[in-house]
Structure formats: structure tokens, C-alpha cells
Design an enzyme around this catalytic site. Sequence first.
Site, short mmCIF file in Angstrom:
data_model
loop_
_atom_site.label_atom_id
_atom_site.label_comp_id
_atom_site.label_asym_id
_atom_site.label_seq_id
_atom_site.Cartn_x
_atom_site.Cartn_y
_atom_site.Cartn_z
CE LYS A 52 37.92 -31.09 56.92
NZ LYS A 52 37.91 -30.04 55.89
CD GLN A 96 40.14 -27.06 54.54
OE1 GLN A 96 39.41 -28.10 54.43
NE2 GLN A 96 39.23 -26.24 55.09
CG ASP A 119 33.85 -29.99 51.10
OD1 ASP A 119 33.76 -30.29 52.29
OD2 ASP A 119 35.03 -29.74 50.65
N1 GUN Z 1 36.72 -24.20 54.55
C1 GUN Z 1 35.95 -23.91 55.52
N2 GUN Z 1 35.00 -24.87 55.75
C2 GUN Z 1 35.35 -25.66 54.68
C3 GUN Z 1 34.59 -26.97 54.45
O1 GUN Z 1 33.50 -27.42 55.02
N3 GUN Z 1 35.37 -27.78 53.04
C4 GUN Z 1 36.34 -27.18 52.71
N4 GUN Z 1 36.65 -28.01 51.46
N5 GUN Z 1 36.82 -25.89 52.91
C5 GUN Z 1 36.32 -25.36 53.88
#
Ligand code: GUN
Length: 299
Positions: A52, A96, A119
Site C-alpha cells: 500500500k 491493518q 477501509d
Molecule cells: N486485513 C485483511 N484485509 C484487510 C483490509 O482490507 N483492510 C485492513 N485494514 N486490514 C485487512
Amino acid sequence: MQLLNGNEVAKTLKANIKLEVEQLKIAGKKVPHLAAILVGVDGASMTYVNAKEKDCREVGFDSTILRFDMSITEEELLKEVEKINNDTNIDGLIVQLPLPKHISEKKVTETISYKKDVDGFHPMNVGLMFKGLPCFLPATPFGIIKLLEHYNIETSGKNCVVIGRSDIVGKPMGALMLQKNCTVTVCHSKTKDLNSFTQKADIVIAALGIPEFLKADMIKEGAVVIDVGITRVDDTTSVKGYVLKGDVKFDEVSQKASWITPVPGGVGPMTRIGLMLNTLEAVKMKTILNPMVDRSIVK
Ligand code: GUN
């Protein structure tokens, strides 16, 4: 069979985002700034967060990664979230997941300001999404919608089966496909006779996290198949010690499907596009009048 090539589509959309960032700069506006919180040293989470950050660099966003030890308390983490909520320089925040067991993901998700919740996990954004109102859509379902739209995949009146009912993918995916005029069935671990649903589906979205779960005899000829799964499976013959497997047995399902996403290179890069589009939107929300209006995917 034709590939729904997430890598290719993401490349095009990334170039568009980069152009928009350049236009923001020319207009003297703020460059989008994404912050990511990473707790602990989970290999997959570190890979995702680093990817990211690389995306941000490539499109011209600012990015900050805040790394914390596994031992951080829930209270301390919530304070860090509050700090970012109040930092006017940061437009979007992701924490995350998964988090260590002693930290409530629910509390963390609900503490992030819904205006920075790129998110799309905050209950406010979830509610707005279910109503088809402008909001931050969760990145994976958002990316899948963008992928289907890119290839002009017909959704109206189609039977769509989503396998998996997670808050991050299954539930919102079902809601968005409903808004795209599909007849939606969300199947899960307690579903009886799963094949009777998947065999009637025009579109199957596999998001259950079991490698190679969806087999050719479970789908009908010509179905569109979206594979959300990405599981690390131990493999001593590979340099990394693991291989990535989707939820779809690609070699056999691809013989029968009309369109299919590969793993890797299908949904993964589109998820990252979803996140970047949300982060861009977080800035536009502040800089132009009523920009969220056309964020609803309802046509
Ligand atoms: N863990 C797995 N997928 C995601 C996501 O889309 N966002 C976040 N913050 N954590 C994740």
C-alpha cells in the site's frame, strides 16, 4: 475463458489517480495522505502494508506507516487512532487487521473517524453503503465492482452467489451486487447443499478463505468467477517457502468459466485501487463542494 486481469486494470486506474493528484497539486490543493497502523510482525500484514505504501508513492500520495509492537495495549492504540483523527495533515487511516487478541477490532474500527475511514469498516460507512448512499466502500468489494465494470460484465438480473459472509468482503459484496441489480444469495459454512446454489449462479464470488475450494463441478458453463481468496500454503519447493492459493481451483474452473480472476493478479491489485480511490475521495470531500454525490454505485 477470458481473464479478468486485475493487474492490467489497476495499472490503468492508477495512472488516472496519478493524473488527479497532479491536478490537485496544480490547483494548489492538498496531496492525499494515507496513514497505516501495523501492529506486530505478521508476514502477510507486513506485505500488504508495504504494498500500500508503494502504491501511494507511485500515484503521488503521501503515506505514513506507524508500526507498533505486539505488546501495545488497546488503550494506547486507541490513543494513537485519536491522534490521527485529529491530525489535519492525514486524510485516510487504515489499521491493518488482524490485530492481536487483546485488542478489540470492533473498538478500533469504531474509534477511527468515519471521515477518515478509507477501509469503509466504520458502522456509519457500512450503514450508508447498505442504503446505497455516498460513503467509503470497503476496498475489496469496491475493487471487484470496478473490475466488473471495466470489462462490462452484465450484472442486471443475474444470479450472484457470494460464498463467505465476512464483514470485510462477503456481507458488503452481497449488498453491492444487489445494488448492481443482481439476485444475490450469500452462502456460508452453515449453508445446506451449497452446490445447488453455485450451480445456478451466473456470477460466483468466492470469499471464504479455503484454498481451491470451488471446483469445476460446482459451477455452470459460462459462469463469471471472482476469486477473493489469497492463502499462503506451505511449499518447500518455492523460494519463499509458500505459494499463494485462491479459493478457486483455477486449472479446472477456468475450463468452464466465461470470465475468471487469476490469483495473484486478480482481486488483490483491485483492492489496493479501492483503497486509493477512497483516499483520493477523502481529500476531495474537503476541497470540492458535495463531491460524494456520485460515489453511490446505484445507477
Ligand atoms: N486485513 C485483511 N484485509 C484487510 C483490509 O482490507 N483492510 C485492513 N485494514 N486490514 C485487512
